[in-house]
Design a protein around this motif. Structure first.
Motif, PDB file in Angstrom:
ATOM      1  N   VAL A 265      47.698  32.210  19.445  1.00  0.00           N
ATOM      2  CA  VAL A 265      46.931  33.893  19.582  1.00  0.00           C
ATOM      3  C   VAL A 265      45.219  33.591  18.150  1.00  0.00           C
ATOM      4  O   VAL A 265      45.722  34.078  17.221  1.00  0.00           O
ATOM      5  CB  VAL A 265      47.029  35.058  19.479  1.00  0.00           C
ATOM      6  N   GLN A 266      44.120  33.019  18.582  1.00  0.00           N
ATOM      7  CA  GLN A 266      43.033  32.949  17.474  1.00  0.00           C
ATOM      8  C   GLN A 266      41.734  33.706  18.025  1.00  0.00           C
ATOM      9  O   GLN A 266      41.458  33.635  19.096  1.00  0.00           O
ATOM     10  CB  GLN A 266      42.907  31.866  17.864  1.00  0.00           C
ATOM     11  N   CYS A 267      41.336  34.301  17.036  1.00  0.00           N
ATOM     12  CA  CYS A 267      39.725  34.444  16.952  1.00  0.00           C
ATOM     13  C   CYS A 267      39.233  33.599  17.609  1.00  0.00           C
ATOM     14  O   CYS A 267      39.283  32.177  17.371  1.00  0.00           O
ATOM     15  CB  CYS A 267      39.816  34.767  15.682  1.00  0.00           C
ATOM     16  N   THR A 268      38.148  33.884  17.960  1.00  0.00           N
ATOM     17  CA  THR A 268      37.065  33.360  19.405  1.00  0.00           C
ATOM     18  C   THR A 268      36.063  32.510  17.161  1.00  0.00           C
ATOM     19  O   THR A 268      35.737  32.564  16.176  1.00  0.00           O
ATOM     20  CB  THR A 268      36.092  33.490  19.495  1.00  0.00           C
ATOM     21  N   ARG A 269      35.757  31.454  17.946  1.00  0.00           N
ATOM     22  CA  ARG A 269      35.208  30.379  16.212  1.00  0.00           C
ATOM     23  C   ARG A 269      32.867  30.780  17.153  1.00  0.00           C
ATOM     24  O   ARG A 269      32.807  30.190  16.122  1.00  0.00           O
ATOM     25  CB  ARG A 269      35.261  29.163  16.255  1.00  0.00           C
ATOM     26  N   VAL A 270      33.457  31.702  17.754  1.00  0.00           N
ATOM     27  CA  VAL A 270      31.491  31.945  18.571  1.00  0.00           C
ATOM     28  C   VAL A 270      31.733  33.334  17.893  1.00  0.00           C
ATOM     29  O   VAL A 270      31.939  34.191  18.094  1.00  0.00           O
ATOM     30  CB  VAL A 270      31.341  31.669  20.060  1.00  0.00           C
ATOM     31  N   ASN A 271      30.231  33.328  17.093  1.00  0.00           N
ATOM     32  CA  ASN A 271      29.253  34.789  16.629  1.00  0.00           C
ATOM     33  C   ASN A 271      28.825  34.595  17.089  1.00  0.00           C
ATOM     34  O   ASN A 271      27.334  34.228  17.652  1.00  0.00           O
ATOM     35  CB  ASN A 271      28.421  34.111  15.466  1.00  0.00           C
ATOM     36  N   THR A 272      29.147  35.731  18.174  1.00  0.00           N
ATOM     37  CA  THR A 272      28.336  36.411  19.423  1.00  0.00           C
ATOM     38  C   THR A 272      27.344  37.176  19.147  1.00  0.00           C
ATOM     39  O   THR A 272      26.514  37.678  20.651  1.00  0.00           O
ATOM     40  CB  THR A 272      29.312  37.124  20.330  1.00  0.00           C
ATOM     41  N   ASN A 273      26.808  37.320  18.287  1.00  0.00           N
ATOM     42  CA  ASN A 273      26.114  38.353  17.921  1.00  0.00           C
ATOM     43  C   ASN A 273      24.568  37.790  18.273  1.00  0.00           C
ATOM     44  O   ASN A 273      24.056  36.529  17.872  1.00  0.00           O
ATOM     45  CB  ASN A 273      25.658  38.752  16.305  1.00  0.00           C
ATOM     46  N   PRO A 274      24.072  38.643  19.277  1.00  0.00           N
ATOM     47  CA  PRO A 274      22.777  38.344  19.945  1.00  0.00           C
ATOM     48  C   PRO A 274      21.471  38.557  18.591  1.00  0.00           C
ATOM     49  O   PRO A 274      20.876  38.228  19.210  1.00  0.00           O
ATOM     50  CB  PRO A 274      22.856  38.855  21.131  1.00  0.00           C
ATOM     51  N   VAL A 275      21.739  39.087  17.678  1.00  0.00           N
ATOM     52  CA  VAL A 275      20.838  39.780  16.819  1.00  0.00           C
ATOM     53  C   VAL A 275      20.656  38.742  15.810  1.00  0.00           C
ATOM     54  O   VAL A 275      21.475  37.891  15.356  1.00  0.00           O
ATOM     55  CB  VAL A 275      20.892  41.096  16.310  1.00  0.00           C
ATOM     56  N   SER A 276      19.610  37.885  15.057  1.00  0.00           N
ATOM     57  CA  SER A 276      19.624  37.443  14.246  1.00  0.00           C
ATOM     58  C   SER A 276      18.125  37.856  13.412  1.00  0.00           C
ATOM     59  O   SER A 276      17.395  38.694  13.621  1.00  0.00           O
ATOM     60  CB  SER A 276      18.374  35.975  15.153  1.00  0.00           C
ATOM     61  N   TYR A 277      18.506  37.289  12.093  1.00  0.00           N
ATOM     62  CA  TYR A 277      17.692  37.453  10.855  1.00  0.00           C
ATOM     63  C   TYR A 277      17.044  36.580  10.487  1.00  0.00           C
ATOM     64  O   TYR A 277      17.653  35.815  10.627  1.00  0.00           O
ATOM     65  CB  TYR A 277      18.816  39.111   9.917  1.00  0.00           C
ATOM     66  N   CYS A 278      15.988  37.171   9.646  1.00  0.00           N
ATOM     67  CA  CYS A 278      15.414  35.809   8.851  1.00  0.00           C
ATOM     68  C   CYS A 278      15.058  36.291   7.484  1.00  0.00           C
ATOM     69  O   CYS A 278      14.650  37.952   6.769  1.00  0.00           O
ATOM     70  CB  CYS A 278      14.254  35.382   9.815  1.00  0.00           C
TER      71      CYS A 278
END
Length: 278
Positions: A265-278
């Motif tokens: 059982v593993q957490c995804t390695r993908v950051n699924t956040n559709p919001v980006s910050y700069c």
């Protein structure tokens, strides 16, 4: 991304139906809100499990992650199918995720507002744990509804181990919730002792947070005009939808691996956040 990934050897075949039954013993399906679509979205209950990926969201990239790690089940907080699908032709990201899951044999299971509404091992309890809140309680319990002799309902309120100035708490919040930014209403010059939280879109709980005596209400998805509703009574701290719920993946990994040692059982390695910050 925040999980320890155990190496496990398959000794016994556990089915998707057995996993679903276990998850629904923690957060019964009938505790989900009427608008929700939790449960088994893609896959047959008799399917043997080779491995599980936990995630906040279901995306094509998360399916790729599961396939790369020989996992055939994704357990996520947010259901990818929320409204009715009238066609499956791949012109929309929801359709593409469902098509890819079916083609590759990856099952999709969602545990959404039912996991929000339970106290023990729920989404908001995880937030409270991250913030070190003591004496936590459901913020808005549903009248007369209990599970495992505990109330069922929305949000959570608890106390800090030690009161701190408002700005210091907002910095503490940003650090412990791994938030890029904290959008908040005006500071009131008070010490923060009690904190109300609600993962995701929790603006509907503002009145309850004020009535419960919280100095800060931590949630997400506030619109501009809704910030005025704080009206000097409380600080609204909006840290973002993903940010409030990102540790749900870690929570699910812990709950499933505590029960089953026969598959990874593993957490995804993908950051699924559709919001980006700069």
């Amino acid at each position: 991304m925040y999980c320890v990934e155990p190496i496990q050897i398959s000794l016994e075949q556990i089915t998707l139906g057995q996993l679903a039954a276990y998850l629904e013993s923690i957060a019964p399906a009938h505790f989900q809100e009427d608008y929700d679509n939790s449960g088994l979205l893609v896959g047959h209950p008799d399917t043997p499990i080779t491995g599980v990926i936990t995630s906040l969201d279901m995306t094509e990239e998360v399916i790729d992650d599961a396939l790369e790690r020989s996992c055939n089940v994704i357990v996520a907080h947010h259901p990818i199918i929320f409204r009715g699908l009238k066609r499956l032709n791949g012109f929309h990201y929801v359709e593409r995720v469902v098509i890819k899951a079916i083609k590759t044999g990856v099952a999709l299971y969602a545990i959404h507002t039912n996991l929000d509404n339970v106290f023990r091992d729920g989404v908001n309890a995880k937030i409270g744990e991250r913030l070190g809140l003591v004496n936590p309680q459901i913020l808005a319990p549903k009248a007369g509804i209990f599970y495992n002799d505990l109330p069922v309902g929305s949000g959570l309120i608890g106390s800090l181990p030690q009161a701190m100035p408002e700005l210091a708490f907002l910095q503490y919040l940003k650090q412990h919730m791994h938030a890029e930014v904290v959008k908040h209403t005006a500071l009131q010059g008070r010490m923060v002792e009690k904190v109300a939280v609600c993962g995701g879109s929790g603006g509907f709980l503002l009145k309850q947070a004020v009535q419960a005596g919280a100095q800060v209400f931590v949630t997400a998805d506030y619109k501009y005009h809704e910030f005025f509703d704080a009206d000097g009574q409380i600080i609204i701290a909006d840290i973002g939808h993903y940010e409030t719920e990102q540790f749900t993946s870690e929570l699910l990994q812990h709950l499933i691996s505590k029960k089953y040692s026969t598959f990874a059982v593993q957490c995804t390695r993908v950051n699924t956040n559709p919001v980006s910050y700069c």
